[in-house]
Enzyme design. Structure first.
Site, PDB file in Angstrom:
ATOM      1  N   HIS A  59     -11.596   6.839   7.621  1.00 22.01           N
ATOM      2  CA  HIS A  59     -11.940   6.335   6.288  1.00 22.01           C
ATOM      3  C   HIS A  59     -13.339   5.758   6.238  1.00 22.01           C
ATOM      4  CE1 HIS A  59      -7.329   5.961   5.454  1.00 22.01           C
ATOM      5  NE2 HIS A  59      -7.773   7.187   5.279  1.00 22.01           N
TER       6      HIS A  59
ATOM      7  N   ASN B  95       4.808  -0.960  15.172  1.00 19.65           N
ATOM      8  CA  ASN B  95       4.431  -1.361  13.818  1.00 19.65           C
ATOM      9  C   ASN B  95       5.408  -2.435  13.331  1.00 19.65           C
ATOM     10  OD1 ASN B  95       2.630  -0.973  11.586  1.00 19.65           O
ATOM     11  ND2 ASN B  95       4.292   0.004  10.477  1.00 19.65           N
TER      12      ASN B  95
ATOM     13  N   ASP C  11     -13.491  -1.384   9.742  1.00 21.75           N
ATOM     14  CA  ASP C  11     -14.089  -2.644  10.182  1.00 21.75           C
ATOM     15  C   ASP C  11     -14.899  -2.572  11.464  1.00 21.75           C
ATOM     16  OD1 ASP C  11     -12.037  -2.652  12.260  1.00 21.75           O
ATOM     17  OD2 ASP C  11     -10.658  -3.400  10.736  1.00 21.75           O
TER      18      ASP C  11
END
Ligand SMILES: [Zn+2]
Length: 257
Positions: free
Chosen positions: A126, A225, A111
């Site tokens: 990615h 997380n 993003d």
């Protein structure tokens, strides 16, 4: 058993590790972007997978055979990403870098929110939605104009030179990770003395193996997380909470003492 919330002491300890680090690496995953309204496009339950099989539609095979099918799936995702803004976690990491600390971000996200927040040293494992490449002549284009038009009209982006179909520079299923990014990520991992895993459940290889490499080279490890990860047992500090809340608290303490 519910893990206890982060105590002041835990935040102080994490800040101390950041203050002392000569080279810090922050490994980020989808969890750092969900507070910015971006769904985890690789996992189920995000709403994007309700009609189609994710491994099939977000694959290089589908893109080659049926780019329209791919682009129909991609359109709402592209829309969400283009309108998204960095959150407090992205901003805190950018502040840490601009305060003079050496800090490399290795991200599984496409993003570009780390860059929007101002981070300079970002390794995108990615790929990115910010550029597109021609499938015929390989010329690269900035996504801004092409994807805006696509989001509004649904017209599949085509190359201005050769009319070839443009493919977003995101790594699809069935595609190799970019070699240069992977090499840079491994080098940063070997050289770091602190790694923070932020918003990644460490399920996608080979990126998921980086924290073990860092530990094997003597680095400290912090994991923040929402869910548990396989390296939690070996981490110096584990905070099971929202990264957008916790990271600013740590960085604030690290920079301002
Ligand atoms: Zn072309």
């Amino acid at each position: 058993m519910t893990p206890p919330p982060a105590t002041q002491t835990t935040l102080e300890d994490a800040a101390e590790l950041f203050r002392k680090a000569r080279r810090a690496v922050v490994l980020t995953g989808a969890g750092i972007s969900t507070p910015s309204g971006i769904p985890d496009f690789r996992s189920e339950g995000s709403g994007l997978w309700s009609h189609d099989e994710p491994m099939e539609i977000a694959s290089l095979n589908t893109f080659r055979r049926n780019p329209e099918k791919f682009y129909n799936w991609f359109r709402p995702l592209a829309n969400q990403i283009f309108d998204a803004l960095p959150n407090a976690a992205h901003q805190a990491l950018a502040e840490f870098e601009s305060a003079g600390y050496q800090n490399i971000i290795i991200t599984q996200n496409i993003d570009g929110l780390h860059q929007k927040a101002g981070s300079k040293h970002v390794v995108e494992m990615h790929g990115t939605i910010r550029t597109l490449s021609c499938t015929q002549c390989y010329q690269q284009f900035s996504a801004e104009n092409y994807l805006r038009l696509f989001i509004e009209s649904g017209t599949i982006p085509q190359c201005g030179n050769c009319n070839g179909i443009l493919k977003p520079d995101v790594i699809l299923f069935g595609e190799q990770l970019p070699q240069s990014a992977w090499q840079e990520a491994q080098r940063a991992t070997r050289e770091c003395d602190l790694m923070l895993v932020a918003g990644s459940s460490l399920e996608v290889l080979p990126v998921a193996g980086l924290p073990i490499q860092a530990l094997d080279h003597g680095a400290h490890l912090i994991v923040i997380n929402n869910t548990t990860t396989y390296v939690n047992v070996r981490a110096d500090i584990v905070i099971t909470d929202n990264v957008a809340t916790i990271i600013p608290e740590i960085i604030k303490r690290a920079i301002h003492g």
